[in-house]
Design an enzyme around this catalytic site. Structure first.
Site, PDB file in Angstrom:
ATOM      1  N   GLU A 217       0.854  -1.201   0.000  1.00  0.00           N
ATOM      2  CA  GLU A 217       0.000   0.000   0.000  1.00  0.00           C
ATOM      3  C   GLU A 217       0.883   1.242   0.000  1.00  0.00           C
ATOM      4  O   GLU A 217       2.030   1.165   0.423  1.00  0.00           O
ATOM      5  CB  GLU A 217      -0.819   0.061   1.312  1.00  0.00           C
ATOM      6  CG  GLU A 217      -1.646  -1.145   1.589  1.00  0.00           C
ATOM      7  CD  GLU A 217      -2.196  -1.140   3.030  1.00  0.00           C
ATOM      8  OE1 GLU A 217      -1.886  -0.227   3.809  1.00  0.00           O
ATOM      9  OE2 GLU A 217      -2.944  -2.079   3.336  1.00  0.00           O
TER      10      GLU A 217
ATOM     11  N   LYS B 187       2.297   4.592   1.632  1.00  0.00           N
ATOM     12  CA  LYS B 187       2.440   5.036   3.020  1.00  0.00           C
ATOM     13  C   LYS B 187       2.012   6.501   3.064  1.00  0.00           C
ATOM     14  O   LYS B 187       2.671   7.358   2.465  1.00  0.00           O
ATOM     15  CB  LYS B 187       3.894   4.882   3.468  1.00  0.00           C
ATOM     16  CG  LYS B 187       4.124   5.232   4.913  1.00  0.00           C
ATOM     17  CD  LYS B 187       5.542   4.859   5.308  1.00  0.00           C
ATOM     18  CE  LYS B 187       5.826   5.144   6.773  1.00  0.00           C
ATOM     19  NZ  LYS B 187       5.560   6.517   7.182  1.00  0.00           N
TER      20      LYS B 187
ATOM     21  N   ASP C  98       1.484  10.173   4.361  1.00  0.00           N
ATOM     22  CA  ASP C  98       2.353  10.999   5.200  1.00  0.00           C
ATOM     23  C   ASP C  98       1.509  11.988   5.992  1.00  0.00           C
ATOM     24  O   ASP C  98       1.276  13.111   5.567  1.00  0.00           O
ATOM     25  CB  ASP C  98       3.365  11.721   4.306  1.00  0.00           C
ATOM     26  CG  ASP C  98       4.499  12.301   5.120  1.00  0.00           C
ATOM     27  OD1 ASP C  98       4.611  11.944   6.312  1.00  0.00           O
ATOM     28  OD2 ASP C  98       5.264  13.106   4.584  1.00  0.00           O
TER      29      ASP C  98
ATOM     30  N   TYR D 174      -6.267   1.908   7.426  1.00  0.00           N
ATOM     31  CA  TYR D 174      -5.486   0.816   6.838  1.00  0.00           C
ATOM     32  C   TYR D 174      -5.170  -0.301   7.821  1.00  0.00           C
ATOM     33  O   TYR D 174      -4.405  -1.207   7.499  1.00  0.00           O
ATOM     34  CB  TYR D 174      -4.180   1.343   6.244  1.00  0.00           C
ATOM     35  CG  TYR D 174      -3.453   2.310   7.180  1.00  0.00           C
ATOM     36  CD1 TYR D 174      -3.011   1.901   8.424  1.00  0.00           C
ATOM     37  CD2 TYR D 174      -3.221   3.624   6.800  1.00  0.00           C
ATOM     38  CE1 TYR D 174      -2.377   2.766   9.283  1.00  0.00           C
ATOM     39  CE2 TYR D 174      -2.563   4.506   7.662  1.00  0.00           C
ATOM     40  CZ  TYR D 174      -2.152   4.075   8.890  1.00  0.00           C
ATOM     41  OH  TYR D 174      -1.525   4.933   9.742  1.00  0.00           O
TER      42      TYR D 174
ATOM     43  N   LYS E 238      10.862   3.476   2.823  1.00  0.00           N
ATOM     44  CA  LYS E 238      10.819   4.931   2.681  1.00  0.00           C
ATOM     45  C   LYS E 238      11.577   5.337   1.426  1.00  0.00           C
ATOM     46  O   LYS E 238      12.736   4.966   1.248  1.00  0.00           O
ATOM     47  CB  LYS E 238      11.482   5.587   3.896  1.00  0.00           C
ATOM     48  CG  LYS E 238      10.762   5.314   5.211  1.00  0.00           C
ATOM     49  CD  LYS E 238       9.749   6.373   5.535  1.00  0.00           C
ATOM     50  CE  LYS E 238      10.379   7.499   6.318  1.00  0.00           C
ATOM     51  NZ  LYS E 238       9.414   8.451   6.821  1.00  0.00           N
TER      52      LYS E 238
ATOM     53  N   CYS F 217      16.322  48.505  -0.578  1.00  0.00           N
ATOM     54  CA  CYS F 217      15.441  47.705  -1.439  1.00  0.00           C
ATOM     55  C   CYS F 217      16.077  47.548  -2.821  1.00  0.00           C
ATOM     56  O   CYS F 217      16.458  48.549  -3.439  1.00  0.00           O
ATOM     57  CB  CYS F 217      14.085  48.393  -1.556  1.00  0.00           C
ATOM     58  SG  CYS F 217      13.013  47.581  -2.764  1.00  0.00           S
TER      59      CYS F 217
ATOM     60  N   CYS G 133      13.777  49.690  -5.407  1.00  0.00           N
ATOM     61  CA  CYS G 133      13.581  51.141  -5.399  1.00  0.00           C
ATOM     62  C   CYS G 133      14.615  51.876  -4.556  1.00  0.00           C
ATOM     63  O   CYS G 133      14.586  53.101  -4.480  1.00  0.00           O
ATOM     64  CB  CYS G 133      12.168  51.480  -4.916  1.00  0.00           C
ATOM     65  SG  CYS G 133      11.903  51.103  -3.178  1.00  0.00           S
TER      66      CYS G 133
ATOM     67  N   CYS H 129      10.464  46.744   2.880  1.00  0.00           N
ATOM     68  CA  CYS H 129      10.585  47.985   2.121  1.00  0.00           C
ATOM     69  C   CYS H 129       9.286  48.744   2.357  1.00  0.00           C
ATOM     70  O   CYS H 129       8.220  48.291   1.957  1.00  0.00           O
ATOM     71  CB  CYS H 129      10.762  47.688   0.627  1.00  0.00           C
ATOM     72  SG  CYS H 129      10.481  49.146  -0.400  1.00  0.00           S
TER      73      CYS H 129
ATOM     74  N   CYS I 203       6.896  51.438  -4.316  1.00  0.00           N
ATOM     75  CA  CYS I 203       7.967  50.610  -4.859  1.00  0.00           C
ATOM     76  C   CYS I 203       7.398  49.839  -6.058  1.00  0.00           C
ATOM     77  O   CYS I 203       6.369  49.165  -5.933  1.00  0.00           O
ATOM     78  CB  CYS I 203       8.457  49.654  -3.774  1.00  0.00           C
ATOM     79  SG  CYS I 203       9.566  48.383  -4.385  1.00  0.00           S
TER      80      CYS I 203
HETATM   81  S1  IVH Z   1       0.208   0.064   9.054  1.00  0.00           S
HETATM   82  C1  IVH Z   1       0.035  -2.207  12.832  1.00  0.00           C
HETATM   83  N1  IVH Z   1      -0.221   1.215   6.708  1.00  0.00           N
HETATM   84  O1  IVH Z   1       3.273   5.117   8.989  1.00  0.00           O
HETATM   85  C2  IVH Z   1      -0.129  -1.333  11.656  1.00  0.00           C
HETATM   86  N2  IVH Z   1       0.807   2.476   8.419  1.00  0.00           N
HETATM   87  O2  IVH Z   1       5.989   5.300  10.008  1.00  0.00           O
HETATM   88  C3  IVH Z   1       0.814  -0.202  11.631  1.00  0.00           C
HETATM   89  N3  IVH Z   1       1.250   4.807   7.802  1.00  0.00           N
HETATM   90  O3  IVH Z   1       2.553   4.392  12.309  1.00  0.00           O
HETATM   91  C4  IVH Z   1       0.578   0.772  10.599  1.00  0.00           C
HETATM   92  N4  IVH Z   1       0.423   4.700   5.759  1.00  0.00           N
HETATM   93  O4  IVH Z   1       1.042   6.117  11.003  1.00  0.00           O
HETATM   94  C5  IVH Z   1       0.267   1.349   7.958  1.00  0.00           C
HETATM   95  N5  IVH Z   1      -0.708   2.125   4.614  1.00  0.00           N
HETATM   96  C6  IVH Z   1      -0.236   2.250   5.856  1.00  0.00           C
HETATM   97  C7  IVH Z   1       0.298   3.475   6.314  1.00  0.00           C
HETATM   98  C8  IVH Z   1       0.817   3.543   7.615  1.00  0.00           C
HETATM   99  C9  IVH Z   1       0.988   5.480   6.668  1.00  0.00           C
HETATM  100  C10 IVH Z   1       1.911   5.398   8.977  1.00  0.00           C
HETATM  101  C11 IVH Z   1       1.387   4.947  10.302  1.00  0.00           C
HETATM  102  C12 IVH Z   1       2.576   4.306  10.946  1.00  0.00           C
HETATM  103  C13 IVH Z   1       3.686   5.062  10.325  1.00  0.00           C
HETATM  104  C14 IVH Z   1       5.023   4.433  10.473  1.00  0.00           C
END
Ligand code: IVH
Length: 718
Positions: A148, A150, A152, A267, A357, A451, A454, A470, A475
């Site tokens: 999946e 991740k 942010d 998730y 990551k 500035c 001007c 300024c 200006c």
């Molecule tokens: S699973 C036990 N799935 O990333 C399950 N986490 O850096 C643990 N996160 O703590 C999390 N997308 O806040 C899972 N598709 C995803 C995610 C995800 C973002 C975050 C989550 C986790 C952190 C770790």
């Protein structure tokens, strides 16, 4: 160290399991610590802990990080390896891996099942080592995984009891987190009640209790919208969508949260009872989440071996540039729930999942010069001019240096080699300086004193941000930028004119104030090179058409410092025209009875005061009014029966059908007013789910309490 090991009782797996994943994580790490004398290692460990604590504080408590997430992860990774190799130095130092997002501003609430983070990997080797370990532990090769994106944002746990949303808690220290239920309730698209039948038919049993784990985030479009608005009103910008999400979720007043569009995705799950109703696999969980009516991961990929896993992770990496939400990696999870249980977990992370990551798009290049750009309000912004480099698919030759204080604080010097990073759609920023490559002959950068446009002597900005200003309103740079803002899509939306056209018109001496735009002739457009024979009529038509823009757009377009789109809306709802705007009565009274100063944010009052005290500004506003601009009915209180005239409302908690801004709009359209705090002037408190102290305050002084249905009855005149 602020991380406390608050879990009572024993944590047996934690003693053995971290060693397993740390071993995996460490496979590709350079063993920088191997030959270092122990004293130095202890010092390094202390330094890393102090740095991490410092960055945690900036990140979680102040929502103002100084380093990129990637750089932060590298610090944590180095610490993890040193602590693994030197357990004697790590002993008794608590638990460094999970973090702590408790802000101190909310009551805390315990998780029923500990809320975990994820182990992280950064290379293909590390990820394949994870798959190898899983296969070994399960004694089979053919393990199915789900990959999946991740997200942010911020981790959140939302509890549903018998299908009803009862609480939302941040991860905190894993055992307990901030109770942010009222804020989370403002999120659109988050149902209070789970659906028990799926749209495709078939039943979808709802557990008696389930802690759903997910992420709260802000999409790029909303991030850009809010930053544009903040820029227009002179407020500091959010560094990235995650800061914005954190800053928004931590607001103590849910009204502020509701004004920004937070999103949520689920998730995973924590506690789930009874077991029979719980998902049998990750894919099953995602399917059920959707059937319950919850937002979940859009495009999960199910793969059956390590090659497939790596391929899927790379696909997420390639696609993520097009996602509307911020991602910093991919997450790989063993699909089958029974296999997950067999694999178990450490105190910090499940052993059946691994984050990968992505390295940020980051390159090193040379800083050639610092270009100071004069903004609409006269504030100077430093922009780095760089040796052009390829970054994230485009050539970058300029990057943000934020403000004058940053330039001084970081001691960035001309000729330095700097790290430039680009995350998602965000403008490239300088994230570090390569001091090893600094020329010994380099000298400290000297800030400009006049500035660049001007020549006016610069002065520090009064707000203590150490920006340079300024103060010459004539200006040429300020004039151009103010006009460019006036015509921009968010303001008057004159699509025939862009910033480049404005530059030409100002240079040709044809336009200086907004009203001048409406006196432009065909000949002027042609002579200045803004339009051709074929396009001139179109441009003139666009300008003419914009005369019908709603009042709030005109007010916003004036570019009054601290008056963003929201404040402009508030003013337009109660003022009838630009003439009304010119009738400012000073800091104490505001716009007299129409908009008392007390209804506006103090910094907006001060800014309006300064702006409208200037005769030339009032003249500019009146010149637009004379042209008939700002007179349309839309965007302001409509005529008709004003059933709530003079009534003061306070909203608290989340209403079932309306967002806070929708409810506010309805009340204001009916002539009422919405205040943020309960006082003796309050007529009604409108309460929804998760209402707290405001309702208590209302009860104390005997203010009428109504729910959403009550409000609708009032609006209907019942
Ligand atoms: S699973 C036990 N799935 O990333 C399950 N986490 O850096 C643990 N996160 O703590 C999390 N997308 O806040 C899972 N598709 C995803 C995610 C995800 C973002 C975050 C989550 C986790 C952190 C770790």
């Amino acid at each position: 160290m602020r991380r406390k090991n608050v879990m009572n009782g024993s944590v047996p797996i934690a003693r053995v399991a971290p060693a397993i994943w740390l071993l995996i994580v460490a496979l590709s790490l350079p063993f920088r610590a191997a030959g270092d004398p122990p004293g130095e290692i202890a010092e390094r460990i202390d330094a890393l802990r102090a740095q991490i604590a410092h960055h945690d504080e900036l990140y979680f408590k102040k929502a103002a990080p100084e380093i990129s997430d990637y750089a932060y992860d590298q610090l944590k990774r180095e610490l993890a390896v040193l602590e693994r190799d030197h357990p004697e130095l790590a002993a008794g130092r608590g638990d460094a891996a999970i973090g702590d997002d408790r802000s101190g501003r909310f009551a805390t609430y315990p998780h029923r099942q500990r809320m975990l983070s994820l182990a992280k990997s950064y290379t293909e080797t590390e990820l394949r080592a994870f798959a190898a370990r899983v296969s070994r532990q399960l004694s089979r090769k053919d393990v199915a995984y789900v990959v999946e994106p991740k997200f942010d944002g911020l981790a959140i746990s939302v509890t549903y009891q018998n299908g009803r949303l009862t609480r939302a808690v941040t991860r905190g220290n894993g055992d307990e987190g901030d109770d942010v239920t009222a804020n989370v309730m403002t999120i659109r698209g988050l149902p209070r009640q789970l659906r028990s039948t799926s749209p495709e038919g078939g039943s979808n049993p709802i557990p008696d209790l389930i802690e759903l784990r997910g992420e709260i985030y802000v999409g790029y479009a909303e991030f850009n919208r809010i930053n544009r608005e903040r820029e227009a009103s002179g407020a500091t910008l959010f560094a990235n969508p995650r800061n914005l999400a954190a800053g928004t979720l931590q607001q103590v007043d849910p009204a502020v949260t509701a004004a920004r569009r937070l999103e949520i995705v689920f998730y995973g799950h924590g506690a789930c009872e009874p077991a029979l109703t719980c998902p049998g696999s990750q894919l099953d969980l995602l399917r059920r989440l959707r059937a319950w009516g919850l937002p979940t991961v859009g495009n999960p990929r199910r793969v059956t071996d390590a090659d497939g896993m790596w391929q899927a992770v790379r696909e997420v990496g390639q696609e993520r540039g097009h996602y509307a939400f911020p991602t910093d990696g991919a997450v790989v999870k063993v699909d089958d729930a029974a296999a997950q249980r067999e694999l178990g977990e450490t105190r910090n992370a499940p052993l059946w999942a691994m984050a990968f990551k992505f390295a940020p798009d980051e390159v090193e290049t040379r800083l050639r010069a610092i270009d100071w750009q004069v903004g609409r309000t006269g504030v100077l912004t430093p922009v780095a001019e760089l040796d052009p480099v390829q970054l994230g698919g485009s050539t970058v030759s300029r990057a943000s240096l934020h403000n004058a204080r940053e330039v001084v604080r970081r001691d960035v010097r001309l000729g330095d080699y700097v790290m430039v990073e680009k995350a998602g759609e965000i403008v490239p920023a300088i994230t570090g300086i390569d001091l090893k490559r600094r020329s010994p002959a380099s000298t400290r950068y000297v800030l400009p004193t006049t500035c660049p446009e001007c020549g006016t002597a610069l002065r520090p900005l009064a707000d203590g941000t150490a920006s340079l200003l300024c103060a010459n309103q004539d200006c040429p740079a300020q004039v151009r930028r103010r006009l460019a803002h006036f015509v921009s899509a968010d303001a008057m939306n004159i699509s025939g004119l862009g910033a480049a056209s404005i530059d030409k018109l100002v240079k040709a001496g044809l336009v200086r104030t907004p009203a001048d735009l409406f006196h432009l002739r065909r000949s002027g457009l042609l002579q200045s090179g803004v339009a051709s024979e074929t396009t001139a009529d179109h441009v003139l038509k666009e300008i003419e058409h914009s005369k019908r823009a709603e009042l709030w757009r005109v007010i916003y377009g004036l570019g009054i410092p601290r008056v963003g789109a929201t404040t402009a809306h508030v003013l337009a709802l109660r003022l009838n025209s630009l003439e009304d705007l010119a009738r400012w009565e000073g800091r104490q009274r505001g716009f007299g009875t129409a908009v008392p100063a007390a209804d506006l944010a103090p910094d907006a009052v001060a800014a309006l005061d300064e702006y409208l005290r200037s005769p030339s500004h009032r003249a500019q506003v009146l010149a637009l009014a004379e042209l008939g601009i700002g007179r349309t009915e839309s965007g302001r209180a409509t005529a008709g029966p004003r059933k709530l005239a003079g009534k003061v409302f306070v909203l608290t908690g989340a209403l079932p059908h309306f967002t806070r801004s929708e409810a506010t709009e309805k009340i204001e359209q009916a002539g009422g007013r919405v205040a943020t705090a309960v006082s003796r002037q309050t007529d009604y408190v409108v309460f929804g789910d998760g209402s707290g102290s405001k309702l208590d305050a209302a009860r104390k002084i005997g203010v009428a309490e109504i729910d959403e249905a009550g409000l609708l009855r009032l609006l209907a005149g019942e």
